[in-house]
Write a protein that holds these residues in place. Structure first.
Motif, mmCIF file in Angstrom:
data_model
loop_
_atom_site.group_PDB
_atom_site.id
_atom_site.type_symbol
_atom_site.label_atom_id
_atom_site.label_comp_id
_atom_site.label_asym_id
_atom_site.label_seq_id
_atom_site.Cartn_x
_atom_site.Cartn_y
_atom_site.Cartn_z
ATOM 1 N N TYR A 38 0.840 -1.190 0.000
ATOM 2 C CA TYR A 38 0.000 0.000 0.000
ATOM 3 C C TYR A 38 0.873 1.237 0.000
ATOM 4 C CZ TYR A 38 -3.774 -3.153 1.040
ATOM 5 O OH TYR A 38 -4.681 -4.167 0.964
ATOM 6 N N GLU A 39 0.405 2.273 -0.672
ATOM 7 C CA GLU A 39 1.040 3.584 -0.659
ATOM 8 C C GLU A 39 -0.026 4.579 -0.243
ATOM 9 O OE1 GLU A 39 4.074 2.581 -4.359
ATOM 10 O OE2 GLU A 39 2.629 4.197 -4.599
ATOM 11 N N TRP A 40 0.365 5.688 0.398
ATOM 12 C CA TRP A 40 -0.606 6.664 0.847
ATOM 13 C C TRP A 40 0.025 8.040 0.938
ATOM 14 C CZ3 TRP A 40 1.357 2.729 3.757
ATOM 15 C CH2 TRP A 40 2.128 3.064 4.847
ATOM 16 N N SER A 41 -0.837 9.058 0.898
ATOM 17 C CA SER A 41 -0.403 10.440 1.075
ATOM 18 C C SER A 41 -1.582 11.271 1.569
ATOM 19 C CB SER A 41 0.153 11.022 -0.216
ATOM 20 O OG SER A 41 -0.874 11.175 -1.154
ATOM 21 N N VAL A 42 -1.272 12.375 2.209
ATOM 22 C CA VAL A 42 -2.264 13.351 2.651
ATOM 23 C C VAL A 42 -2.254 14.483 1.629
ATOM 24 C CG1 VAL A 42 -2.849 15.020 4.463
ATOM 25 C CG2 VAL A 42 -1.908 12.781 5.080
ATOM 26 N N SER A 43 -3.434 14.948 1.215
ATOM 27 C CA SER A 43 -3.483 16.076 0.278
ATOM 28 C C SER A 43 -4.059 17.335 0.924
ATOM 29 C CB SER A 43 -4.270 15.704 -0.975
ATOM 30 O OG SER A 43 -5.561 15.289 -0.643
ATOM 31 N N LEU A 44 -4.895 17.183 1.944
ATOM 32 C CA LEU A 44 -5.446 18.321 2.689
ATOM 33 C C LEU A 44 -5.377 18.038 4.177
ATOM 34 C CD1 LEU A 44 -8.714 19.183 0.733
ATOM 35 C CD2 LEU A 44 -6.630 20.537 0.815
ATOM 36 N N PRO A 45 -5.063 18.979 5.024
ATOM 37 C CA PRO A 45 -4.907 20.402 4.759
ATOM 38 C C PRO A 45 -3.535 20.774 4.196
ATOM 39 C CG PRO A 45 -4.630 20.022 7.093
ATOM 40 C CD PRO A 45 -4.980 18.701 6.456
ATOM 41 N N THR A 46 -2.536 19.930 4.378
ATOM 42 C CA THR A 46 -1.196 20.188 3.866
ATOM 43 C C THR A 46 -0.717 18.943 3.126
ATOM 44 O OG1 THR A 46 -0.727 21.577 5.781
ATOM 45 C CG2 THR A 46 1.155 20.825 4.510
ATOM 46 N N PRO A 47 -0.298 19.062 1.872
ATOM 47 C CA PRO A 47 0.180 17.890 1.136
ATOM 48 C C PRO A 47 1.398 17.242 1.802
ATOM 49 C CG PRO A 47 -0.173 19.724 -0.347
ATOM 50 C CD PRO A 47 -0.279 20.275 1.046
ATOM 51 N N SER A 48 1.411 15.936 1.798
ATOM 52 C CA SER A 48 2.559 15.188 2.320
ATOM 53 C C SER A 48 3.182 14.392 1.181
ATOM 54 C CB SER A 48 2.119 14.234 3.437
ATOM 55 O OG SER A 48 1.429 13.123 2.900
ATOM 56 N N PRO A 49 4.410 13.952 1.354
ATOM 57 C CA PRO A 49 5.005 13.100 0.317
ATOM 58 C C PRO A 49 4.330 11.731 0.302
ATOM 59 C CG PRO A 49 6.465 13.280 2.198
ATOM 60 C CD PRO A 49 5.324 14.210 2.453
ATOM 61 N N MET A 50 4.529 11.002 -0.771
ATOM 62 C CA MET A 50 4.026 9.636 -0.867
ATOM 63 C C MET A 50 4.762 8.778 0.148
ATOM 64 S SD MET A 50 1.995 7.627 -2.606
ATOM 65 C CE MET A 50 1.744 8.503 -4.122
ATOM 66 N N HIS A 51 4.027 7.923 0.851
ATOM 67 C CA HIS A 51 4.615 7.029 1.839
ATOM 68 C C HIS A 51 4.647 5.608 1.291
ATOM 69 C CE1 HIS A 51 3.485 10.498 4.250
ATOM 70 N NE2 HIS A 51 4.344 10.074 5.153
ATOM 71 N N TYR A 52 5.698 4.873 1.615
ATOM 72 C CA TYR A 52 5.869 3.451 1.271
ATOM 73 C C TYR A 52 6.002 3.204 -0.226
ATOM 74 C CZ TYR A 52 5.494 0.167 5.144
ATOM 75 O OH TYR A 52 5.737 -0.627 6.215
ATOM 76 N N THR A 53 6.577 4.125 -0.937
ATOM 77 C CA THR A 53 6.714 3.994 -2.389
ATOM 78 C C THR A 53 7.367 2.660 -2.755
ATOM 79 O OG1 THR A 53 6.938 6.384 -2.535
ATOM 80 C CG2 THR A 53 7.627 5.122 -4.445
ATOM 81 N N ASN A 54 6.741 1.939 -3.660
ATOM 82 C CA ASN A 54 7.199 0.621 -4.131
ATOM 83 C C ASN A 54 7.322 -0.415 -3.030
ATOM 84 O OD1 ASN A 54 7.414 1.366 -6.879
ATOM 85 N ND2 ASN A 54 9.328 2.404 -6.423
ATOM 86 N N GLY A 55 6.576 -0.225 -1.928
ATOM 87 C CA GLY A 55 6.600 -1.199 -0.839
ATOM 88 C C GLY A 55 7.971 -1.306 -0.199
ATOM 89 N N ARG A 56 8.675 -0.202 -0.079
ATOM 90 C CA ARG A 56 10.085 -0.214 0.317
ATOM 91 C C ARG A 56 10.352 -0.808 1.690
ATOM 92 N NH1 ARG A 56 11.068 3.938 3.903
ATOM 93 N NH2 ARG A 56 9.484 5.548 3.893
ATOM 94 N N SER A 57 9.384 -0.720 2.623
ATOM 95 C CA SER A 57 9.632 -1.213 3.977
ATOM 96 C C SER A 57 8.924 -2.521 4.288
ATOM 97 C CB SER A 57 9.207 -0.162 5.005
ATOM 98 O OG SER A 57 9.952 1.015 4.836
ATOM 99 N N TYR A 58 7.775 -2.740 3.690
ATOM 100 C CA TYR A 58 7.025 -3.965 3.957
ATOM 101 C C TYR A 58 6.086 -4.242 2.803
ATOM 102 C CZ TYR A 58 4.154 -7.477 6.148
ATOM 103 O OH TYR A 58 3.516 -8.645 6.426
ATOM 104 N N TRP A 59 5.907 -5.492 2.499
ATOM 105 C CA TRP A 59 4.985 -5.925 1.465
ATOM 106 C C TRP A 59 4.500 -7.323 1.819
ATOM 107 C CZ3 TRP A 59 7.284 -10.193 -0.540
ATOM 108 C CH2 TRP A 59 8.665 -10.262 -0.511
ATOM 109 N N VAL A 60 3.424 -7.740 1.160
ATOM 110 C CA VAL A 60 2.850 -9.071 1.372
ATOM 111 C C VAL A 60 3.129 -9.890 0.124
ATOM 112 C CG1 VAL A 60 0.723 -10.376 1.755
ATOM 113 C CG2 VAL A 60 1.043 -8.152 2.859
ATOM 114 N N GLY A 61 3.702 -11.064 0.302
ATOM 115 C CA GLY A 61 3.993 -11.934 -0.832
ATOM 116 C C GLY A 61 2.742 -12.577 -1.395
#
Length: 62
Positions: A38-61
């Motif tokens: 999963y990847e996620w980001s906040v757009s309001l009230p303040t934009p945040s960067p994308m989190h977990y891009t390409n499953g860099r820290s954890y993923w499900v096989g």
């Protein structure tokens, strides 16, 4: 995936939200040939960067 489990979506920096302000968050379920993440980001009230891009820290096989 066989089942849903509780999941925690951390943010790199806290987001201050006032009682009358909207909160907008986007979630994406991403799939590769051997994994799901999963990847996620906040757009309001303040934009945040994308989190977990390409499953860099954890993923499900698959």
């Amino acid at each position: 995936m066989f089942s849903w489990f509780p999941i925690f979506f951390p943010l790199r920096k806290p987001v201050e939200v006032h009682g009358d302000s909207p909160l907008e968050v986007h979630f994406w379920r991403c799939c590769g040939s051997l994994k799901v993440w999963y990847e996620w980001s906040v757009s309001l009230p303040t934009p945040s960067p994308m989190h977990y891009t390409n499953g860099r820290s954890y993923w499900v096989g698959l």
